[in-house]
Write a protein that holds these residues in place. Structure first.
Motif, PDB file in Angstrom:
ATOM      1  N   UNK A 270      -5.400  25.722  36.420  1.00  0.00           N
ATOM      2  CA  UNK A 270      -5.273  24.917  35.035  1.00  0.00           C
ATOM      3  C   UNK A 270      -6.123  25.488  34.033  1.00  0.00           C
ATOM      4  N   UNK A 271      -5.600  25.846  32.870  1.00  0.00           N
ATOM      5  CA  UNK A 271      -6.044  26.487  31.768  1.00  0.00           C
ATOM      6  C   UNK A 271      -5.915  25.621  30.693  1.00  0.00           C
ATOM      7  N   UNK A 272      -7.144  25.080  29.919  1.00  0.00           N
ATOM      8  CA  UNK A 272      -7.234  24.314  28.832  1.00  0.00           C
ATOM      9  C   UNK A 272      -7.526  25.302  27.792  1.00  0.00           C
ATOM     10  N   UNK A 273      -6.824  25.142  26.676  1.00  0.00           N
ATOM     11  CA  UNK A 273      -7.095  26.018  25.388  1.00  0.00           C
ATOM     12  C   UNK A 273      -7.368  25.174  24.194  1.00  0.00           C
ATOM     13  N   UNK A 274      -8.511  25.574  23.692  1.00  0.00           N
ATOM     14  CA  UNK A 274      -9.126  24.963  22.359  1.00  0.00           C
ATOM     15  C   UNK A 274      -8.423  26.001  21.034  1.00  0.00           C
ATOM     16  N   UNK A 275      -8.011  25.553  20.480  1.00  0.00           N
ATOM     17  CA  UNK A 275      -7.627  26.250  18.981  1.00  0.00           C
ATOM     18  C   UNK A 275      -8.718  26.314  18.322  1.00  0.00           C
ATOM     19  N   UNK A 276      -9.392  27.557  18.130  1.00  0.00           N
ATOM     20  CA  UNK A 276     -10.837  27.791  17.385  1.00  0.00           C
ATOM     21  C   UNK A 276     -10.303  28.788  16.337  1.00  0.00           C
ATOM     22  N   UNK A 277      -9.152  28.901  15.815  1.00  0.00           N
ATOM     23  CA  UNK A 277      -8.866  29.816  14.816  1.00  0.00           C
ATOM     24  C   UNK A 277      -9.680  29.592  13.466  1.00  0.00           C
ATOM     25  N   UNK A 278      -9.826  28.151  13.023  1.00  0.00           N
ATOM     26  CA  UNK A 278     -10.468  27.912  11.825  1.00  0.00           C
ATOM     27  C   UNK A 278     -11.999  28.171  11.754  1.00  0.00           C
ATOM     28  N   UNK A 279     -12.488  28.175  13.115  1.00  0.00           N
ATOM     29  CA  UNK A 279     -13.924  28.494  13.334  1.00  0.00           C
ATOM     30  C   UNK A 279     -14.039  29.955  13.246  1.00  0.00           C
ATOM     31  N   UNK A 280     -13.218  30.690  13.904  1.00  0.00           N
ATOM     32  CA  UNK A 280     -13.353  31.949  13.879  1.00  0.00           C
ATOM     33  C   UNK A 280     -12.976  32.704  12.332  1.00  0.00           C
ATOM     34  N   UNK A 281     -12.102  31.793  11.698  1.00  0.00           N
ATOM     35  CA  UNK A 281     -12.056  32.461  10.450  1.00  0.00           C
ATOM     36  C   UNK A 281     -13.289  32.147   9.586  1.00  0.00           C
ATOM     37  N   UNK A 282     -13.961  30.993   9.803  1.00  0.00           N
ATOM     38  CA  UNK A 282     -15.091  30.681   9.041  1.00  0.00           C
ATOM     39  C   UNK A 282     -16.156  31.670   9.386  1.00  0.00           C
ATOM     40  N   UNK A 283     -16.286  31.989  10.581  1.00  0.00           N
ATOM     41  CA  UNK A 283     -17.232  33.015  11.019  1.00  0.00           C
ATOM     42  C   UNK A 283     -17.000  34.485  10.605  1.00  0.00           C
ATOM     43  N   UNK A 284     -15.564  34.771  10.238  1.00  0.00           N
ATOM     44  CA  UNK A 284     -15.317  35.963   9.841  1.00  0.00           C
ATOM     45  C   UNK A 284     -15.714  35.911   8.249  1.00  0.00           C
TER      46      UNK A 284
END
Length: 351
Positions: A270-284
């Motif tokens: 069972x794989x649960x996936x959290x969308x962290x695109x916004x966080x990654x973009x902020x970090x970048x």
């Protein structure tokens, strides 16, 4: 008109009919009607005789009385409809289901079905019933043989409700959820996968899960799945990787994987996936901003430095180092007093 047949005669004739094709051993006990009556009365299987036209009880054994909670005299005053809910567990109206069963019986069939009754005490009981029709002394009667499956049925209902709750949690979870086999085959997805990645079940089911990952991350996915085969109990693995939506968008996800047992007996994950695109973009963006300001800091013509509350240097740009003739490493081991003329130190302390 002859009186309705008794359970004694009916079941005796039934026994004779059912055993006609058997070869009876020579030493088989010579049981008389009284013996058969006792066997039937003591049988753990509930048995009852009913009038198919009036749909009323004619006779019943002790197990039937115990199962329903009514004495034989009480049963003869009621019919199965009076001790049954309006709707059966299958969703069919009780009266319509009873009529359908009687119709099947008169067609020569022997229906085998589940039926819910209300015990005299008020509790629901679930029965598994087989019925047949016999004609004895010009009377058509129905014999019903029932087994109490209440415990099994309640377990089934509990499991169905648990499954419904899990399905609701699975389908409506804001996290993307995948279940995959040990080989990486997608076994199921929830609505969040469709909403966030744009793929349908037809797109992904029975496909390898790597197809939704960025090409540069696919080899790492395979290594992670292989490493997860050692998971047991409540152990989990987690990682951050890039997925590709069906629109070509790059979506960063933080995934947590746990081993589970699939209904067919296979081991699955069972794989649960959290969308962290916004966080990654902020970090970048933060990294880019830091790089931009560091470039300004390091290339500025003026000398720039930072000291802490103790007066120790924490950072200095090349212009300041060139101005004093120290390297940055040397300055970081010094304080502002070390580079300030004695006559100016008092004035500097007041700043």
């Amino acid at each position: 008109t002859a009186p309705p047949p008794s359970l004694e005669m009916d079941l005796y004739m039934l026994t004779i009919k059912e055993s006609q094709h058997l070869e009876v051993p020579s030493d088989f006990p010579n049981l008389n009607d009284k013996d058969w009556r006792q066997v039937i009365l003591d049988s753990p299987m509930a048995m009852a005789i009913m009038d198919p036209l009036q749909f009323t009880f004619i006779d019943a054994n002790r197990s039937a009385e115990s199962m329903l909670g009514y004495s034989l005299d009480e049963l003869r005053q009621i019919n199965p409809m009076k001790i049954s809910p309006e709707t059966q567990p299958c969703g069919t109206n009780t009266i319509l289901k009873a009529l359908n069963i009687i119709e099947q019986v008169f067609k020569g069939e022997k229906p085998f079905f589940e039926w819910e009754i209300i015990h005299k005490s008020g509790g629901a009981r679930f029965l598994e019933i087989c019925v047949d029709r016999f004609t004895i002394n010009d009377h058509s009667v129905i014999i019903a043989m029932a087994t109490d499956i209440t415990l099994r049925k309640k377990q089934e209902i509990f499991l169905a409700e648990s499954e419904a709750r899990f399905r609701n949690f699975f389908d409506n979870n804001p996290l993307m959820i995948f279940t995959i086999s040990e080989q990486g085959e997608v076994l199921s997805i929830n609505h969040a996968v469709t909403e966030q990645l744009g793929y349908t079940e037809d797109d992904l089911l029975h496909q390898h899960v790597t197809q939704v990952f960025h090409p540069m991350d696919q080899s790492r996915v395979l290594k992670n799945i292989e490493a997860s085969q050692q998971l047991d109990g409540n152990d989990v693995n987690q990682w951050e990787l890039r997925k590709i939506s069906n629109r070509g968008e790059i979506i960063w996800v933080r995934e947590i994987i746990r081993a589970i047992d699939w209904p067919d007996g296979r081991k699955a994950y069972l794989i649960s996936c959290e969308n962290i695109t916004a966080r990654k973009q902020a970090e970048e963006e933060q990294i880019n901003a830091e790089l931009q300001y560091r470039s300004i800091f390091e290339n500025h013509l003026f000398g720039i430095f930072v000291i802490n509350i103790k007066g120790e240097f924490t950072i200095a740009n090349p212009s300041f180092c060139d101005m004093l003739g120290f390297t940055e490493e040397e300055l970081l081991m010094m304080t502002w007093q070390d580079i300030t003329a004695p006559e100016d130190q008092e004035r500097c302390r007041s700043l």
